[in-house]
Design a protein around this motif. Structure first.
Motif, PDB file in Angstrom:
ATOM      1  N   GLU A  43      92.659  43.342  76.166  1.00  0.00           N
ATOM      2  CA  GLU A  43      93.630  42.763  75.231  1.00  0.00           C
ATOM      3  C   GLU A  43      92.866  42.136  74.082  1.00  0.00           C
ATOM      4  N   TRP A  44      93.264  42.487  72.870  1.00  0.00           N
ATOM      5  CA  TRP A  44      92.632  41.949  71.665  1.00  0.00           C
ATOM      6  C   TRP A  44      93.663  41.262  70.785  1.00  0.00           C
ATOM      7  N   ARG A  45      93.214  40.219  70.124  1.00  0.00           N
ATOM      8  CA  ARG A  45      93.896  39.719  68.938  1.00  0.00           C
ATOM      9  C   ARG A  45      92.854  39.840  67.846  1.00  0.00           C
ATOM     10  N   ASP A  48      95.742  39.706  62.529  1.00  0.00           N
ATOM     11  CA  ASP A  48      97.171  39.669  62.826  1.00  0.00           C
ATOM     12  C   ASP A  48      97.615  40.836  63.693  1.00  0.00           C
ATOM     13  N   PHE A  50      97.579  42.974  67.443  1.00  0.00           N
ATOM     14  CA  PHE A  50      97.444  42.828  68.884  1.00  0.00           C
ATOM     15  C   PHE A  50      97.217  44.219  69.452  1.00  0.00           C
ATOM     16  N   LEU A 121      89.356  37.700  71.256  1.00  0.00           N
ATOM     17  CA  LEU A 121      90.161  36.989  70.266  1.00  0.00           C
ATOM     18  C   LEU A 121      89.299  36.818  69.022  1.00  0.00           C
TER      19      LEU A 121
END
Length: 141
Positions: A43-45, A48, A50, A121
């Motif tokens: 999971e990446w942010r 802006d 995702f 993140l």
């Protein structure tokens, strides 16, 4: 089970290894190679956006390097704990029109027990620069 050494818990030496491995992979500009450092359900942010899973990582990086030309990255270890690493980074690139940018940011990484990054993140800011202000140009051999 797929493993990506070094594995957590990290030491100063192994955290530095992870950072250098990431820098080398990203500088290859090979989305498939880069994606192998991440868990299949990563999971990446990223700013802006995702992103979920390796396939989305490959798609994201492919588009990124189509628009960020002559990309060159430098990462620096900021801190680490058992299975987390924080880095500061900067990278330089130019767009299709030839305008240069330096992008600054911070990343927080979380690894699973197999040494694959399960969460990334990223906070990133872009600054326009002149080509003569570049610091990260590849060295001529």
């Amino acid at each position: 089970m797929e493993k990506r050494f070094p594995l957590p818990p990290f030491t100063q030496e192994t955290a530095l290894q992870k950072v250098q491995m990431a820098e080398d992979a990203w500088n290859s500009k090979d989305p498939q190679r880069v994606s192998l450092a991440y868990s299949v359900d990563t999971e990446w942010r990223n700013r802006d956006q995702f992103i979920r899973g390796r396939e989305e990582v490959v798609q994201f990086l492919s588009k990124k390097w189509e628009r960020e030309l002559d990309y060159r990255l430098k990462k620096q270890l900021w801190s680490f704990t058992d299975n987390r690493i924080a880095v500061c980074f900067e990278y330089e690139w130019h767009n299709q029109a030839g305008h240069w940018f330096r992008s600054y940011g911070n990343e927080l990484w979380e690894f699973d027990e197999n040494g694959l990054m399960q969460r990334r993140l990223a906070a990133i800011n872009d600054v326009a620069i002149n080509s003569n202000e570049r610091r990260l140009a590849e060295k001529e051999s």
